[in-house]
Write a protein that holds these residues in place. Structure first.
Motif, PDB file in Angstrom:
ATOM      1  N   ASN A   1       0.832  -1.200   0.000  1.00 41.26           N
ATOM      2  CA  ASN A   1       0.000   0.000   0.000  1.00 41.26           C
ATOM      3  C   ASN A   1       0.870   1.254   0.000  1.00 41.26           C
ATOM      4  N   PHE A   2       0.896   1.938  -1.164  1.00 38.98           N
ATOM      5  CA  PHE A   2       1.723   3.132  -1.273  1.00 38.98           C
ATOM      6  C   PHE A   2       0.975   4.402  -0.866  1.00 38.98           C
TER       7      PHE A   2
ATOM      8  N   ALA B   1      11.944   6.611   8.523  1.00 42.97           N
ATOM      9  CA  ALA B   1      11.525   7.245   9.764  1.00 42.97           C
ATOM     10  C   ALA B   1      10.172   7.932   9.604  1.00 42.97           C
ATOM     11  N   SER B   2       9.963   8.567   8.454  1.00 42.82           N
ATOM     12  CA  SER B   2       8.704   9.266   8.210  1.00 42.82           C
ATOM     13  C   SER B   2       7.531   8.297   8.131  1.00 42.82           C
ATOM     14  N   VAL B   3       7.729   7.205   7.384  1.00 41.83           N
ATOM     15  CA  VAL B   3       6.656   6.222   7.249  1.00 41.83           C
ATOM     16  C   VAL B   3       6.385   5.538   8.594  1.00 41.83           C
TER      17      VAL B   3
ATOM     18  N   CYS C   1       9.700  -1.324   2.809  1.00 42.84           N
ATOM     19  CA  CYS C   1       8.740  -2.244   2.186  1.00 42.84           C
ATOM     20  C   CYS C   1       7.848  -2.913   3.228  1.00 42.84           C
ATOM     21  N   PHE C   2       8.443  -3.291   4.354  1.00 43.08           N
ATOM     22  CA  PHE C   2       7.651  -3.920   5.429  1.00 43.08           C
ATOM     23  C   PHE C   2       6.595  -2.949   5.958  1.00 43.08           C
ATOM     24  N   LEU C   3       7.000  -1.702   6.181  1.00 39.29           N
ATOM     25  CA  LEU C   3       6.061  -0.712   6.704  1.00 39.29           C
ATOM     26  C   LEU C   3       4.922  -0.445   5.729  1.00 39.29           C
ATOM     27  N   LEU C   4       5.251  -0.406   4.442  1.00 33.48           N
ATOM     28  CA  LEU C   4       4.220  -0.130   3.435  1.00 33.48           C
ATOM     29  C   LEU C   4       3.243  -1.281   3.255  1.00 33.48           C
TER      30      LEU C   4
END
Length: 312
Positions: free
Chosen positions: A2-3, A231-233, A306-309
């Motif tokens: 999910n971008f 860090a932002s994500v 990639c994991f965070l997204l």
């Protein structure tokens, strides 16, 4: 994957307090704030620097002999000492305090709009410490596997008292940079523009703050941008600054004072392990800049983003 990045609660609340400015004005305000923070940090350092010089025999002897070369050599030696580094880390408290004051009185923002939430703060902080240590250690493992780094046992220069001072200093420094770059400028830009623009703009500014560090190169600069994006994500997904502030702090402590690797070009003596980057493997281990300038950290940060997204 999910971008799409939805505005976190911190941005929504900041938007309610005051509408965002044009992106160019936001960046100008950020740079002015950073300049003021730097000046205050320098002023904070002066008493400590004078004390260090007054207690340094080599400096005092050079001054008494009128030996300017000796004076300059002594100053350079002091500037590279662990005591001086710890002092500089503690001076970054000014960054957090001044950023909070700037947001409160000029942007009419409360601490929660910078990510200082009350619910689950301790849990988020501890989780950030664990993730940060694990991520950097993964980069170390990649370097060991590829032959780019050797661990030569425990360091003889380790001292418990100094390590605790570094721990406290990095907890202040890591949080300070996150408050300035994520809590302040990212949220400020996100009030008016899409979150991806806020993410990339603050990540580039974060990387630019390190341009004068020793040993920085193209890959190191790209990695700093990647860290800013990660860090932002992380901030957006978790909805607070506690976790990423802790992650940033332990990331620096782990590389400098646990694994014994340069922190963005800065070397320290008080480390748990003695690590030696292998010559000819700078692409992987980052060379003089430390692992942050190498491809091992690139891989870890890309995996983290990639994991965070993938997470909702």
């Amino acid at each position: 994957m999910n971008f799409q990045l939805e505005r976190p609660e911190a941005v929504i609340r900041a938007q309610q307090k005051q509408k965002g400015l044009n992106w160019f004005l936001e960046i100008v305000m950020f740079l002015l704030l950073f300049l003021v923070c730097t000046i205050v940090q320098v002023l904070f350092m002066v008493p400590g620097e004078l004390l260090l010089m007054s207690q340094n025999a080599a400096y005092q002897a050079a001054v008494a002999a009128g030996d300017m070369e000796g004076v300059n050599a002594a100053i350079l030696q002091l500037a590279g000492s662990d005591t001086y580094t710890v002092l500089s880390l503690f001076s970054t408290l000014a960054m957090t305090v001044l950023t909070l004051l700037f947001c409160r009185f000029l942007q009419k923002r409360t601490p929660d709009t910078l990510g200082f939430t009350k619910k689950g703060a301790g849990k988020e902080y501890l989780m950030g410490l664990g993730i940060g240590f694990g991520m950097f250690s993964a980069a170390v493992l990649l370097c060991i596997i590829t032959g780019a780094l050797r661990i030569e046992g425990f360091s003889k220069a380790f001292g418990g008292g100094m390590f605790l001072l570094f721990f406290a200093g990095f907890m202040i420094q890591g949080m300070g940079e996150e408050v300035l770059c994520r809590g302040c400028i990212m949220v400020s830009i996100g009030r008016r523009y899409p979150m991806w623009l806020a993410v990339f703009s603050n990540a580039v500014l974060f990387a630019a703050l390190h341009l004068l560090n020793n040993g920085i190169g193209a890959l190191a600069f790209c990695n700093l941008i990647l860290f800013g994006v990660f860090a932002s994500v992380y901030f957006i997904k978790r909805g607070n600054i506690w976790g990423i502030g802790a992650l940033h702090s332990i990331w620096n402590l782990a590389q400098g004072n646990f694994w014994g690797i340069r922190v963005s070009g800065i070397a320290t003596e008080c480390t748990v392990f003695c690590s030696v980057p292998v010559e000819g493997k700078a692409f992987m281990n980052g060379g003089a800049f430390g692992l942050e300038g190498g491809f091992a950290v690139t891989l870890v940060l890309l995996a983290g983003i990639c994991f965070l997204l993938r997470k909702k």
